[in-house]
Scaffold this motif. Structure first.
Motif, PDB file in Angstrom:
ATOM      1  N   VAL B  21       4.518 -13.272 -11.212  1.00  0.00           N
ATOM      2  CA  VAL B  21       5.206 -12.638 -12.339  1.00  0.00           C
ATOM      3  C   VAL B  21       4.230 -11.878 -13.219  1.00  0.00           C
ATOM      4  O   VAL B  21       4.519 -10.781 -13.689  1.00  0.00           O
ATOM      5  N   THR B  22       3.039 -12.457 -13.447  1.00  0.00           N
ATOM      6  CA  THR B  22       2.124 -11.860 -14.413  1.00  0.00           C
ATOM      7  C   THR B  22       1.066 -10.985 -13.761  1.00  0.00           C
ATOM      8  O   THR B  22       0.174 -10.501 -14.452  1.00  0.00           O
ATOM      9  N   SER B  23       1.191 -10.758 -12.442  1.00  0.00           N
ATOM     10  CA  SER B  23       0.104 -10.080 -11.735  1.00  0.00           C
ATOM     11  C   SER B  23      -0.076  -8.637 -12.190  1.00  0.00           C
ATOM     12  O   SER B  23       0.886  -7.930 -12.485  1.00  0.00           O
ATOM     13  N   ARG B  24      -1.324  -8.178 -12.266  1.00  0.00           N
ATOM     14  CA  ARG B  24      -1.615  -6.785 -12.606  1.00  0.00           C
ATOM     15  C   ARG B  24      -2.240  -6.052 -11.437  1.00  0.00           C
ATOM     16  O   ARG B  24      -2.692  -4.920 -11.583  1.00  0.00           O
ATOM     17  N   TYR B  98      -2.056   2.221  -2.604  1.00  0.00           N
ATOM     18  CA  TYR B  98      -3.232   2.715  -3.318  1.00  0.00           C
ATOM     19  C   TYR B  98      -3.525   4.157  -2.929  1.00  0.00           C
ATOM     20  O   TYR B  98      -3.856   4.994  -3.755  1.00  0.00           O
ATOM     21  N   HIS B 101      -0.628   6.381  -4.553  1.00  0.00           N
ATOM     22  CA  HIS B 101      -0.428   6.401  -5.997  1.00  0.00           C
ATOM     23  C   HIS B 101      -1.704   6.184  -6.786  1.00  0.00           C
ATOM     24  O   HIS B 101      -1.684   6.290  -8.009  1.00  0.00           O
ATOM     25  N   GLY B 102      -2.779   5.838  -6.113  1.00  0.00           N
ATOM     26  CA  GLY B 102      -4.044   5.688  -6.817  1.00  0.00           C
ATOM     27  C   GLY B 102      -4.096   4.492  -7.743  1.00  0.00           C
ATOM     28  O   GLY B 102      -4.965   4.407  -8.597  1.00  0.00           O
ATOM     29  N   PRO B 106       1.240  -3.112 -10.407  1.00  0.00           N
ATOM     30  CA  PRO B 106       2.687  -2.938 -10.191  1.00  0.00           C
ATOM     31  C   PRO B 106       3.384  -2.275 -11.368  1.00  0.00           C
ATOM     32  O   PRO B 106       4.374  -1.581 -11.175  1.00  0.00           O
ATOM     33  N   ASP B 107       2.864  -2.461 -12.584  1.00  0.00           N
ATOM     34  CA  ASP B 107       3.534  -1.868 -13.744  1.00  0.00           C
ATOM     35  C   ASP B 107       3.323  -0.357 -13.830  1.00  0.00           C
ATOM     36  O   ASP B 107       4.051   0.327 -14.539  1.00  0.00           O
ATOM     37  N   ALA B 111       6.889   5.472  -9.726  1.00  0.00           N
ATOM     38  CA  ALA B 111       7.598   6.229  -8.685  1.00  0.00           C
ATOM     39  C   ALA B 111       8.576   5.342  -7.933  1.00  0.00           C
ATOM     40  O   ALA B 111       9.616   5.790  -7.467  1.00  0.00           O
TER      41      ALA B 111
END
Lengths: 272, 114
Positions: B21-24, B98, B101-102, B106-107, B111
């Protein structure tokens, strides 16, 4: 969904799950209890009629062999999926191999020394799946990792030359098909799909367990090839493929993002 | 009545879900999924445990020895294979995300939402 709303949802749902799970755990047999009706029957079957000393192998490749067929094809499907996902994009080209950098002589020596040892261990684990802990899945992974010691030793070219993707893809398909073929042989000879139609021999003999060693071998080939294919797919991304400066027109999925993304990747590559 | 090992499995699952849930970072997300899935190994093996029993392999113990439940161990093997293959596919997806979208946050992947 933003990060915040996900977190709020989690905070609401997690205690509910925790409470329900706690209640459910109270209904399970106590940890370490003697109540294992399926396990007892599986042990009785494996050590008696089927003469397979490793009961886990007997469950996987004999008593529940059809489930392992499914598992085998999950592996097969995911390897195909990964290869398709990692195929070179239109704006990428295969460059020559970048130099491996400096490999310490000791690392190189360790790689060369451990390669035969790990290949032998892998083959042993596959061949003794019916007797001791191990089997096709475990041995296949040992074989594949052992194989990549060549990469650790800085011989990526040798790795690619010795096992071309085509050969590996064929090996993987043959392994998976052999599993199904042994199952069909059971249907023809024994009257049921994947029935153990070979003589089971004596408990703890190398050739015991009927079709279990055969199925282990088929799975071993398939798994070893699959893992090498998977790893080489990821290694290729790093070692072989390079993005060209200009993405080809029409190759991008949406208009702005990929351009920004690809230039970032190119920058990244230059920095390296 | 001992239920602690089962509860450890539930805890592992929740910890993995919290990470999801909190993953960046999508690589981190995949790792969290693996943690959540490893709860099922703990649960399966805990269900199969029998106090004071040995491994269900009769290579060096006589037939009739008390052994733990082999059925759940076979299930765990299937579970591990599925987990490994799912991880491979998800990591391949992450590589492609990656490239396109570079970013692997996930936030920032707007696109996908439009």
């Amino acid at each position: 969904m933003t990060r915040r709303s996900r977190l709020v949802l989690f905070v609401i749902v997690a205690p509910v799950f925790a409470a329900l799970f706690f209640l459910a755990a109270q209904g399970l047999p106590s940890f370490g209890s003697e109540f294992h009706p399926y396990g007892d029957r599986a042990v009785e079957m494996a050590t008696g009629q089927r003469a397979t000393a490793n009961v886990v192998s007997s469950v996987n490749f004999d008593q529940r062999a059809i489930d392992t067929l499914g598992e085998e094809f999950i592996l097969f499907g995911s390897v195909i999926g990964t290869i398709v996902l990692l195929r070179p994009a239109p704006e990428e080209r295969e460059t020559g191999l970048r130099s491996a950098g400096r490999v310490l002589p000791t690392t190189r020596l360790a790689g060369y020394l451990l390669l035969p040892v790990s290949v032998l261990v892998g083959l042993y684990v596959i061949a003794h799946g019916q007797l001791s802990p191990g089997g096709g899945f475990q041995g296949g992974v040992v074989l594949a990792t052992g194989w990549h010691l060549l990469y650790v030793a800085g011989r990526y070219t040798a790795l690619r030359r010795a096992a071309s993707p085509t050969v590996l893809e064929i090996a993987e398909s043959v392994g998976a098909a052999a599993y199904a073929a042994i199952g069909l042989a059971g249907l023809v000879i024994g009257g049921a799909f994947l029935v153990n139609f070979l003589p089971t021999g004596r408990l703890n003999d190398l050739l015991s367990g009927g079709t279990v060693p055969l199925l282990n071998g088929a799975v071993g080939v398939a798994v070893a090839a699959a893992i090498v294919l998977l790893l080489s797919g990821f290694l290729e991304q790093e070692v072989v493929l390079r993005q060209t400066e200009e993405p080809l027109a029409g190759s991008s999925i949406s208009t702005e993002e990929p351009l920004a993304g690809s230039s970032m990747v190119a920058d990244d590559a230059e920095q390296r | 009545m001992i239920t602690l090992p089962y509860l450890v499995a539930g805890w592992l699952f929740l910890v993995g879900c919290y990470g999801l849930v909190t993953s960046r970072n999508l690589v981190h997300t995949v790792a969290c999924l693996t943690v959540a899935q490893s709860a099922t190994y703990v649960l399966l093996l805990a269900v199969g445990f029998r106090a004071g029993a040995t491994a269900p392999v009769f290579a060096d113990v006589p037939v009739g020895t008390r052994v733990v439940d082999p059925v759940v161990q076979a299930l765990s093997l299937t579970d591990i294979v599925v987990s490994a293959t799912v991880t491979a596919v998800l990591l391949a997806l992450t590589v492609q995300i990656y490239k396109r979208h570079g970013t692997v946050n996930p936030d920032e992947l707007r696109a996908l939402q439009d």
